[in-house]
Design a protein around this motif. Structure first.
Motif, PDB file in Angstrom:
ATOM      1  N   ALA A 122     -90.992  37.737  -8.821  1.00 10.32           N
ATOM      2  CA  ALA A 122     -90.304  37.021  -9.896  1.00 10.32           C
ATOM      3  C   ALA A 122     -89.463  35.858  -9.384  1.00 10.32           C
ATOM      4  CB  ALA A 122     -89.403  37.989 -10.665  1.00 10.32           C
ATOM      5  N   ALA A 123     -88.769  36.036  -8.263  1.00 12.93           N
ATOM      6  CA  ALA A 123     -87.747  35.078  -7.840  1.00 12.93           C
ATOM      7  C   ALA A 123     -88.294  33.827  -7.185  1.00 12.93           C
ATOM      8  CB  ALA A 123     -86.760  35.755  -6.889  1.00 12.93           C
ATOM      9  N   LEU A 128     -82.237  34.619 -12.064  1.00 12.55           N
ATOM     10  CA  LEU A 128     -82.050  35.927 -11.446  1.00 12.55           C
ATOM     11  C   LEU A 128     -80.902  35.957 -10.455  1.00 12.55           C
ATOM     12  CD1 LEU A 128     -85.825  36.697 -10.764  1.00 12.55           C
ATOM     13  CD2 LEU A 128     -84.461  37.314 -12.764  1.00 12.55           C
ATOM     14  N   ARG A 173     -84.701  40.414 -15.259  1.00 16.05           N
ATOM     15  CA  ARG A 173     -83.518  39.568 -15.483  1.00 16.05           C
ATOM     16  C   ARG A 173     -82.406  40.358 -16.170  1.00 16.05           C
ATOM     17  NH1 ARG A 173     -82.495  35.243 -20.156  1.00 16.05           N
ATOM     18  NH2 ARG A 173     -80.759  34.090 -19.267  1.00 16.05           N
ATOM     19  N   PHE A 232     -90.662  39.835 -16.272  1.00 16.01           N
ATOM     20  CA  PHE A 232     -89.615  38.942 -15.776  1.00 16.01           C
ATOM     21  C   PHE A 232     -88.338  39.133 -16.588  1.00 16.01           C
ATOM     22  CE2 PHE A 232     -87.126  35.127 -15.390  1.00 16.01           C
ATOM     23  CZ  PHE A 232     -87.290  34.734 -14.069  1.00 16.01           C
ATOM     24  N   SER A 288     -87.937  27.100  -7.429  1.00 18.31           N
ATOM     25  CA  SER A 288     -87.494  27.804  -8.644  1.00 18.31           C
ATOM     26  C   SER A 288     -88.121  27.245  -9.908  1.00 18.31           C
ATOM     27  CB  SER A 288     -85.972  27.749  -8.759  1.00 18.31           C
ATOM     28  OG  SER A 288     -85.348  28.457  -7.719  1.00 18.31           O
ATOM     29  N   GLY A 316     -88.124  31.523 -10.110  1.00 17.64           N
ATOM     30  CA  GLY A 316     -87.149  32.316 -10.847  1.00 17.64           C
ATOM     31  C   GLY A 316     -86.298  31.563 -11.832  1.00 17.64           C
TER      32      GLY A 316
END
Length: 434
Positions: free
Chosen positions: A161-162, A169, A412, A408, A118, A165
């Protein structure tokens, strides 16, 4: 309230409630309850980020220490699913028992797998990406408590994205990794002058599976570390030599030298030069995770930026000049690594061959002048800060450095419109939700 502090003691929090879920149902219920109460939620890992990204603030904290271990493994394909709270050192040991390994690792193995990916944790290797590039799929709990799975084929936008992240998220519950057969690394460490290393660094990066170097800012010497895959049996350092060099010299003795420099700042520059002059050559081989990672018991603060690899020589020479003018000298060495480009939205190596420069200062010693000078130098080169390391940038500055930054933030806002997963750090780097 229970006070939370990270490993480096550079970030704190006082969560109003700490819950330790033992399954996803308990974690989902905690997220829903916190949202109903108007509270934020942050997962607690091992606190090995130097920034405040992991701070729960005064909201609710999810302790993931009961949510560990490998769930499923396919040795034939290399696919391994692991619970999000599993520390890397535990994961490495369990993978080794299955005859598997991660293709690349950083030099610290205390983080949880979810925290490591992350925040964009990485190792080194011009042909390899950070840990997040080894992720095949993720499962995470969203702000409404529902579970969502993502991969390159399933919810691909969320997957892009994650993987890095920032915990913004959702709460990752499991990570599926694409691992490789267990392998041996041959390690070769040699001192070399900084100018020589900078002149041939691109070739070093191209010729070795993994290369990095350390440089004390008040010296002109480096220690270059090359790690390459090899066939045949491992030949690790004898236990006594390993203890003497890694535990006694690099931790206990270096810790004592740092304390001396903190007590008598005028000694820092000569101590730097002495430390650099004592670097010596060594060669050995071992299982990959034992070569990649090292024990770090001396506490420090750290900032790290990713720059285009071609900018490295100019940036290091500017840093060398800046170090000469410091009022507060620097006790710790600089670390330089490389990574291949990737396609993860907030990865520091997004779409460019990358060199990483990490600076450090011993705990309790002045650092602002050095850290500020560093950020100015790497900022001029388009540097992107490591999300888990200390930096000053806000959303406006970061938006200029990440082509998919607005994508992003849009995702979110869709997934967490009320900011259930926010904290002060995310407010600064992403702007408040809503």
């Amino acid at each position: 309230m229970q006070r939370w502090t990270n490993w480096a003691r550079t970030a704190t929090g006082t969560p109003s409630n700490v819950l330790a879920p033992r399954d996803t149902a308990e974690a989902a219920a905690a997220i829903r309850d916190a949202a109903k109460d108007g509270r934020t939620v942050r997962p607690l890992g091992t606190g090995h980020s130097f920034s405040s990204i992991g701070s729960p603030g005064t909201g609710w904290a999810l302790d993931l220490s009961h949510w560990t271990g490998i769930v499923r493994a396919e040795p034939d394909t290399g696919l391994v699913t692991v619970r999000a709270g599993t520390p890397l050192h535990q994961l490495n040991a369990e993978l080794d028992g299955l005859g598997l390994a991660m293709a690349n690792l950083g030099d610290i193995d205390q983080q949880t797998i979810s925290g490591a990916i992350s925040t964009g944790t990485h190792g080194t290797g011009a042909g390899l990406g950070g840990l997040a590039t080894q992720v095949e799929a993720l499962e995470l709990l969203l702000a409404d408590g529902t579970e969502r799975r993502c991969s390159a084929a399933e919810n691909p936008e969320l997957f892009a994205a994650a993987r890095v992240g920032l915990g913004a998220l959702g709460v990752i519950t499991s990570v599926t990794l694409r691992c490789v057969p267990a392998f041996t690394l041959a390690a070769e460490e040699r001192p070399a002058p900084l100018d020589d290393v900078l002149e041939r660094f691109d070739q070093l990066a191209a010729d070795n599976d993994h290369v990095e170097f350390y440089w004390f800012p008040h010296s002109t010497n480096t220690l270059v570390k090359r790690n390459n895959r090899q066939d045949g049996p491992a030949k690790p350092l004898p236990p006594l030599r390993h203890f003497l060099e890694y535990e006694l010299l690099e931790n206990r003795l270096f810790g004592a030298v740092c304390k001396l420099g903190r007590a008598v700042p005028s000694l820092v520059r000569p101590l730097n030069r002495i430390c650099a002059s004592t670097w010596s050559s060594r060669s050995y081989s071992d299982r990959s995770h034992r070569v990649f990672t090292t024990t770090r018991s001396v506490r420090f603060a750290e900032s790290e930026y990713a720059i285009p690899q071609e900018s490295l020589p100019d940036v290091l020479r500017e840093m060398q000049s800046a170090a000469r003018g410091l009022d507060d000298p620097v006790m710790f060495p600089v670390e330089v690594r490389v990574a291949a480009p990737d396609d993860i939205w907030l990865s520091t190596a997004y779409q460019r061959p990358t060199a990483y420069i990490a600076i450090h200062q011993f705990q309790g010693m002045p650092r602002d002048q050095w850290f500020n000078a560093f950020e100015s130098i790497v900022g001029a080169a388009g540097g992107r800060p490591h999300w888990g390391k200390m930096h000053r940038l806000d959303a406006a500055a970061l938006r200029e450095r990440y082509p998919r930054f607005d994508d992003f933030r849009r995702l979110r806002a869709e997934l967490d419109p009320d900011g259930v997963f926010r904290n002060d750090y995310l407010d600064r780097v992403l702007d408040p939700c809503g």
